[in-house]
Structures are given as C-alpha cells and as structure tokens.
Design an enzyme around this catalytic site. Structure first.
Site, PDB file in Angstrom:
ATOM      1  N   ASP A 227       1.300  -0.740   3.125  1.00  0.00           N
ATOM      2  CA  ASP A 227       2.013   0.279   3.889  1.00  0.00           C
ATOM      3  C   ASP A 227       1.028   1.178   4.628  1.00  0.00           C
ATOM      4  O   ASP A 227       1.198   1.480   5.811  1.00  0.00           O
ATOM      5  CB  ASP A 227       2.886   1.093   2.942  1.00  0.00           C
ATOM      6  CG  ASP A 227       3.677   2.173   3.665  1.00  0.00           C
ATOM      7  OD1 ASP A 227       4.499   1.836   4.520  1.00  0.00           O
ATOM      8  OD2 ASP A 227       3.452   3.363   3.376  1.00  0.00           O
TER       9      ASP A 227
ATOM     10  N   GLU B 226       4.512  -6.064   3.436  1.00  0.00           N
ATOM     11  CA  GLU B 226       3.466  -5.058   3.256  1.00  0.00           C
ATOM     12  C   GLU B 226       2.427  -5.544   2.245  1.00  0.00           C
ATOM     13  O   GLU B 226       1.221  -5.348   2.439  1.00  0.00           O
ATOM     14  CB  GLU B 226       4.076  -3.741   2.781  1.00  0.00           C
ATOM     15  CG  GLU B 226       4.882  -3.020   3.840  1.00  0.00           C
ATOM     16  CD  GLU B 226       5.573  -1.786   3.307  1.00  0.00           C
ATOM     17  OE1 GLU B 226       5.585  -0.770   4.021  1.00  0.00           O
ATOM     18  OE2 GLU B 226       6.101  -1.832   2.179  1.00  0.00           O
TER      19      GLU B 226
END
Length: 227
Positions: free
Chosen positions: A45, A117
């Site tokens: 992220d 992610e």
C-alpha cells in the site's frame, strides 16, 4: 501451485527468485498458515502510494497539489487495485480456505485489492523500487483509457444526491453496517439508504471510500430504474 505461479509471473513480467515470498503474498488469512499476506499488503500500500505519487508528479508538471491528490486518490484505492488485480487474473492464484472460496472470495474486491498490494510489496522487497515501479505503471497505463482528473475522479455521492433530490425530493443517507480488522487494515461496510430503503452496500478501507462505492452502485441502479 508452481505452474500457476509461473503463469502469474509471465503476466507480471517478473520472476521471483524467492518463491516463498510470492506464496506469502498470495496467502489469505483464511488459509490458516503461520503466515498470510497482510504484512506485505501493508508494505505494498505504501509502495503504490509512492509510485503513483511520483508518476503523477512527473506526468502533470503544472497541476496543483489538490488535483494531484484527487487523481492519486482515484487510483490508490480498493476499486483501483481491484481493477489491476483482475487484469492479472489474480483471484485464480490466491490461497484461501474452502469456506472463503465458497463465499465468493475469488471475486471479492477487498480480497483482490489486498492481494494486489501484497504482490507489489513482495516485488519491492525482492527487486527494489525501480522494478516494481515499472510493473505498476505499466499496469496502470494499460488498464485506464485516460489518466486525468475528469476521467478518474467522479464524485458519486454528489451525483447520487442530485438524482435523489430530483426524483424523490430527499437526500441519501449513509449507514455504517460494520467495521472489521485491526486499525492499520480497517474495512468499513456502508449502506446507502433512500426513503428508508437500502439501495446498495460497499466495503472500503475508509468510510469515505465505502460511501463513494455504495453511491456509485446506487447511481447505476437508479439510472436503470429511470430508463
């Protein structure tokens, strides 16, 4: 499993030296191993936030910070990562429990976004920022017809409010149905209510994201009803 990983690596254009790293990135917590992909998701992220920020900084040299932030927000979110995950057919590779799979886990936006992610985090750990940057930017450019504020940033809450005021004379309400997960991986489930009727639900990493996604679903439903 190894054959599938090779297929994914071909699609990514990257081959892992440490197979354990990609397996960890593809392991959902429901699979009940000593490891899962949540730590790599946390890292990925942050990596994607940096990559997209730098990409937009260079691409739009004259844009104001506010516009850059809005464009980044439209790319770095569950919906954006779900889109990229699906382009890789990532759902086919995720390790999950039978119960999660039977519950539609391979099609869940939140699960696909998190796995994407994690994979980006894994590539970053093994190969560094330059390599993961090229892969991520290539995916973004291939999966978006246009990278611009007008194309990407759509305020569905405003659109929904305009529709409901015109049609019903009321404004929509947003109700948090549930919140799940630890603080750094929090997910919110939000329903949009119009005239005491629930029109849509969505899950997001923030209340605002969940509201926008539920508003988008409600807009689509209302437009179908009108037509």
């Amino acid at each position: 499993m190894s054959r599938k990983i090779e297929d994914l690596e071909t699609t990514l254009g990257y081959t892992f030296k440490n197979t354990k790293l990609i397996i960890e990135a593809l392991t959902h917590k429901s699979y009940k191993q000593r490891y899962d992909n949540e730590r790599l998701e946390f890292l990925g992220d942050a990596v994607m936030d940096l990559i997209v920020g730098e990409y937009l900084f260079k691409k739009f040299s004259k844009s104001a910070e506010g516009n850059l932030s809005k464009i980044r927000a439209s790319l770095v979110n569950e919906t954006g990562f779900d889109k990229l995950a699906r382009s890789l057919n990532l759902g086919e590779y995720i390790l999950m429990s039978n119960a999660e799979e039977n519950n539609g886990g391979r099609e869940k936006s939140s699960l696909l976004s998190n796995a994407f992610e994690a994979v980006m985090g894994a590539i970053y750990l093994e190969a560094g920022l330059e390599t993961v940057n090229k892969i991520a930017v290539d995916l973004i450019e291939k999966n978006h017809e246009e990278i611009s504020l007008d194309y990407l940033f759509k305020d569905y809450k405003t659109t929904l409010q305009e529709l409901t005021q015109a049609r019903f004379g009321v404004t929509p309400e947003y109700k948090v149905i549930a919140s799940r997960g630890p603080d750094h991986l929090k997910e919110f489930e939000v329903a949009v209510i119009i005239q005491d009727k629930e029109y849509a639900r969505a899950i997001g990493k923030s209340k605002k994201m969940a509201q926008q996604d539920s508003a988008e679903l409600a807009v689509e439903l209302l437009k179908k009803e009108i037509s």
